[in-house]
Design a protein around this motif. Structure first.
Motif, PDB file in Angstrom:
ATOM      1  N   ALA A 226       0.420  -1.089  -0.072  1.00 50.83           N
ATOM      2  CA  ALA A 226      -0.004   0.591  -0.156  1.00 50.83           C
ATOM      3  C   ALA A 226       1.120   1.202   0.198  1.00 50.83           C
ATOM      4  N   LEU A 227       2.134   0.765   0.555  1.00 47.30           N
ATOM      5  CA  LEU A 227       3.179   2.286   1.048  1.00 47.30           C
ATOM      6  C   LEU A 227       3.251   2.824  -0.593  1.00 47.30           C
ATOM      7  N   LYS A 228       3.758   1.476  -1.601  1.00 46.58           N
ATOM      8  CA  LYS A 228       4.640   1.639  -2.483  1.00 46.58           C
ATOM      9  C   LYS A 228       3.943   2.346  -3.741  1.00 46.58           C
ATOM     10  N   ASP A 229       4.867   3.355  -4.026  1.00 48.42           N
ATOM     11  CA  ASP A 229       4.567   4.508  -4.773  1.00 48.42           C
ATOM     12  C   ASP A 229       3.852   5.408  -4.481  1.00 48.42           C
ATOM     13  N   THR A 230       3.880   5.772  -3.340  1.00 52.20           N
ATOM     14  CA  THR A 230       3.392   6.755  -3.244  1.00 52.20           C
ATOM     15  C   THR A 230       3.709   7.858  -2.414  1.00 52.20           C
ATOM     16  N   LYS A 231       3.546   9.425  -2.483  1.00 49.29           N
ATOM     17  CA  LYS A 231       4.211  10.344  -1.683  1.00 49.29           C
ATOM     18  C   LYS A 231       4.420   9.978  -0.190  1.00 49.29           C
ATOM     19  N   LEU A 232       3.871   9.175   0.941  1.00 51.25           N
ATOM     20  CA  LEU A 232       4.721   8.673   2.227  1.00 51.25           C
ATOM     21  C   LEU A 232       3.641  10.187   2.543  1.00 51.25           C
ATOM     22  N   THR A 233       2.372  10.634   2.256  1.00 52.75           N
ATOM     23  CA  THR A 233       0.859  11.299   2.924  1.00 52.75           C
ATOM     24  C   THR A 233       0.730  10.731   3.782  1.00 52.75           C
ATOM     25  N   ASP A 234       0.229  12.212   4.619  1.00 55.33           N
ATOM     26  CA  ASP A 234      -0.311  11.718   5.834  1.00 55.33           C
ATOM     27  C   ASP A 234      -1.711  10.705   5.799  1.00 55.33           C
ATOM     28  N   GLY A 235      -2.516  10.393   4.527  1.00 59.29           N
ATOM     29  CA  GLY A 235      -3.155   9.061   4.670  1.00 59.29           C
ATOM     30  C   GLY A 235      -2.857   8.099   3.910  1.00 59.29           C
ATOM     31  N   ASP A 236      -1.988   7.564   3.440  1.00 63.06           N
ATOM     32  CA  ASP A 236      -1.061   6.955   2.865  1.00 63.06           C
ATOM     33  C   ASP A 236      -0.201   6.060   4.991  1.00 63.06           C
ATOM     34  N   VAL A 237       0.033   7.078   5.306  1.00 60.18           N
ATOM     35  CA  VAL A 237       0.386   6.753   6.666  1.00 60.18           C
ATOM     36  C   VAL A 237      -0.314   5.973   7.495  1.00 60.18           C
ATOM     37  N   SER A 238      -1.586   6.472   7.643  1.00 65.70           N
ATOM     38  CA  SER A 238      -2.148   5.848   8.482  1.00 65.70           C
ATOM     39  C   SER A 238      -3.178   5.302   7.605  1.00 65.70           C
ATOM     40  N   ARG A 239      -3.692   4.338   6.486  1.00 63.32           N
ATOM     41  CA  ARG A 239      -3.712   3.231   5.730  1.00 63.32           C
ATOM     42  C   ARG A 239      -2.839   2.670   5.887  1.00 63.32           C
ATOM     43  N   ALA A 240      -1.462   2.703   6.131  1.00 66.43           N
ATOM     44  CA  ALA A 240      -0.551   1.548   6.451  1.00 66.43           C
ATOM     45  C   ALA A 240      -0.603   0.868   7.593  1.00 66.43           C
ATOM     46  N   MET A 241      -1.125   1.755   8.614  1.00 69.69           N
ATOM     47  CA  MET A 241      -1.056   1.994  10.176  1.00 69.69           C
ATOM     48  C   MET A 241      -1.821   0.265  10.327  1.00 69.69           C
ATOM     49  N   GLU A 242      -2.942   0.646   9.426  1.00 70.40           N
ATOM     50  CA  GLU A 242      -4.587   0.006   9.414  1.00 70.40           C
ATOM     51  C   GLU A 242      -3.682  -1.397   9.078  1.00 70.40           C
ATOM     52  N   LEU A 243      -3.834  -1.261   8.122  1.00 66.89           N
ATOM     53  CA  LEU A 243      -3.068  -3.023   7.078  1.00 66.89           C
ATOM     54  C   LEU A 243      -1.650  -3.691   7.748  1.00 66.89           C
ATOM     55  N   ALA A 244      -0.942  -2.724   8.682  1.00 57.28           N
ATOM     56  CA  ALA A 244       0.217  -3.272   9.977  1.00 57.28           C
ATOM     57  C   ALA A 244      -0.287  -4.253  10.818  1.00 57.28           C
ATOM     58  N   VAL A 245      -1.734  -4.077  11.189  1.00 54.06           N
ATOM     59  CA  VAL A 245      -2.493  -4.501  12.716  1.00 54.06           C
ATOM     60  C   VAL A 245      -3.602  -5.776  12.030  1.00 54.06           C
ATOM     61  N   LYS A 246      -3.682  -5.292  10.558  1.00 54.56           N
ATOM     62  CA  LYS A 246      -4.419  -6.221  10.225  1.00 54.56           C
ATOM     63  C   LYS A 246      -4.701  -8.015  10.114  1.00 54.56           C
ATOM     64  N   GLY A 247      -5.042  -8.453  11.006  1.00 60.03           N
ATOM     65  CA  GLY A 247      -5.057 -10.187  10.952  1.00 60.03           C
ATOM     66  C   GLY A 247      -4.494 -10.144  12.592  1.00 60.03           C
ATOM     67  N   VAL A 248      -3.232  -9.557  12.705  1.00 54.87           N
ATOM     68  CA  VAL A 248      -2.950  -9.858  13.843  1.00 54.87           C
ATOM     69  C   VAL A 248      -3.064 -10.224  15.117  1.00 54.87           C
ATOM     70  N   ASN A 249      -3.113 -10.310  16.277  1.00 55.92           N
ATOM     71  CA  ASN A 249      -3.596 -10.998  17.205  1.00 55.92           C
ATOM     72  C   ASN A 249      -2.400 -10.984  18.106  1.00 55.92           C
ATOM     73  N   PRO A 250      -1.634 -10.150  18.828  1.00 55.79           N
ATOM     74  CA  PRO A 250      -0.859  -9.952  19.783  1.00 55.79           C
ATOM     75  C   PRO A 250      -1.316 -10.304  20.862  1.00 55.79           C
ATOM     76  N   PRO A 251       0.154 -11.382  21.805  1.00 55.74           N
ATOM     77  CA  PRO A 251       0.041 -11.897  23.131  1.00 55.74           C
ATOM     78  C   PRO A 251      -0.893 -10.459  24.337  1.00 55.74           C
ATOM     79  N   SER A 252      -1.343 -11.299  25.255  1.00 61.92           N
ATOM     80  CA  SER A 252      -1.742 -10.005  26.173  1.00 61.92           C
ATOM     81  C   SER A 252      -0.818 -10.582  27.382  1.00 61.92           C
ATOM     82  N   ASP A 253       0.114 -10.010  28.282  1.00 63.97           N
ATOM     83  CA  ASP A 253       0.506 -10.601  29.912  1.00 63.97           C
ATOM     84  C   ASP A 253       0.926  -9.379  30.447  1.00 63.97           C
ATOM     85  N   SER A 254       1.954  -9.497  31.305  1.00 63.88           N
ATOM     86  CA  SER A 254       2.037  -8.568  32.654  1.00 63.88           C
ATOM     87  C   SER A 254       2.480  -7.064  32.015  1.00 63.88           C
TER      88      SER A 254
END
Length: 280
Positions: A226-254
């Motif tokens: 999603a970031l390739k061939d973009t100008k790295l605008t705020d919108g590009d960064v926001s989209r990448a942030m959401e895609l980066a955590v898509k389907g991720v279920n990190p562990p919970s601990d102390s």
């Protein structure tokens, strides 16, 4: 808790170590900074420790278009060595543990242990490194993306030794390793390896890899694409942030909940991309 009783063998060469592992149930010991705690907790109970930590033939840094790093190279050696095109390796090594750990621990030991919160697995996954593995049967090469199988599990067989890591260089890339820890020297709550290549104000390539968010390094390819061939605008960064955590279920601990780790992932990515966007 003390470790269970274990035998100790110190070979004079890699071939001697391989001979011993081929005929005995053993666990390779390099720096011991990852292995010894697991022995103390009796998570591991090998019959023998095969100490390769002082084998000079496995301790080296050879520069070139592809850099070779020997498995028994200490963290401190990497932390003090600026490798052209791989500046991120020095930065990451300097953030491993504390000075005692860096002076004793080895890159191969950390990779072979494959702790889900360790720094190097995410680093070498982002770098598309190749692990060179030796056994009595010969030598084989495994890409970092295939090397890490799960928590504390790799492609290494019981009679294998990780010989070296081959890493292509990334000249012209902006590079950073960032991590959030509760205390200095801790394993990462979340860690991020990021490489970014920009030309004429556009993203030409990007490599993202997280640690601490699953059983193995997480490389969000959708966010990269999603970031390739973009100008790295705020919108590009926001989209990448959401895609980066898509389907991720990190562990919970102390140290933090799953939802908290997801937010840390997004903030780390956002802050690092904005930092790189502003770099000249």
């Amino acid at each position: 808790m003390y470790p269970a009783q274990v035998g100790y063998y110190r070979p004079d060469s890699v071939e001697e170590a391989l001979d011993f592992l081929d005929n005995n149930e053993g666990k390779v010991l390099a720096g011991g900074q990852s292995l010894i705690p697991m022995l103390k907790l009796r998570i591991l109970k090998p019959k023998y420790l095969v100490d390769i930590g002082d084998l000079k033939e496995l301790s080296f840094i050879r520069e070139g278009e592809v850099v070779s790093i020997g498995a028994t190279t200490r963290h401190s050696e990497l932390a003090s060595r600026k490798i052209p095109g791989l500046e991120i390796v020095q930065e990451t090594a300097s953030k491993v543990g504390d000075i005692q750990v860096r002076n004793m621990g080895t890159v191969g030991g950390s990779l072979g242990n494959a702790d889900p919160s360790a720094d190097y697995p995410a680093l070498f996954t982002a770098l598309d490194a190749t692990m060179v593995i030796r056994s009595k049967k010969g030598t084989r090469e495994v890409k970092a993306g295939d090397f890490f199988k799960g928590a504390f599990t790799t492609a290494l067989e019981p009679s294998d030794i990780l010989e070296q890591i081959k890493v292509p260089t990334y000249k012209g890339y902006r590079q950073a390793y960032r991590k959030v820890v509760r205390r200095a020297g801790d394993f990462a709550l979340v860690g991020l390896a990021l490489l970014l290549k920009m030309e004429a104000g556009e993203v030409k390539d990007v490599r993202i890899s997280f640690t601490g968010v699953g059983e193995r390094p997480h490389r969000p390819l959708e966010a990269e694409n999603a970031l390739k061939d973009t100008k790295l605008t705020d919108g590009d960064v926001s989209r990448a942030m959401e895609l980066a955590v898509k389907g991720v279920n990190p562990p919970s601990d102390s140290r933090g909940s799953s939802s908290y780790r997801r937010e840390v992932m997004k903030r780390l990515l956002k802050n690092t991309l904005e930092e790189m966007r502003g770099a000249s």
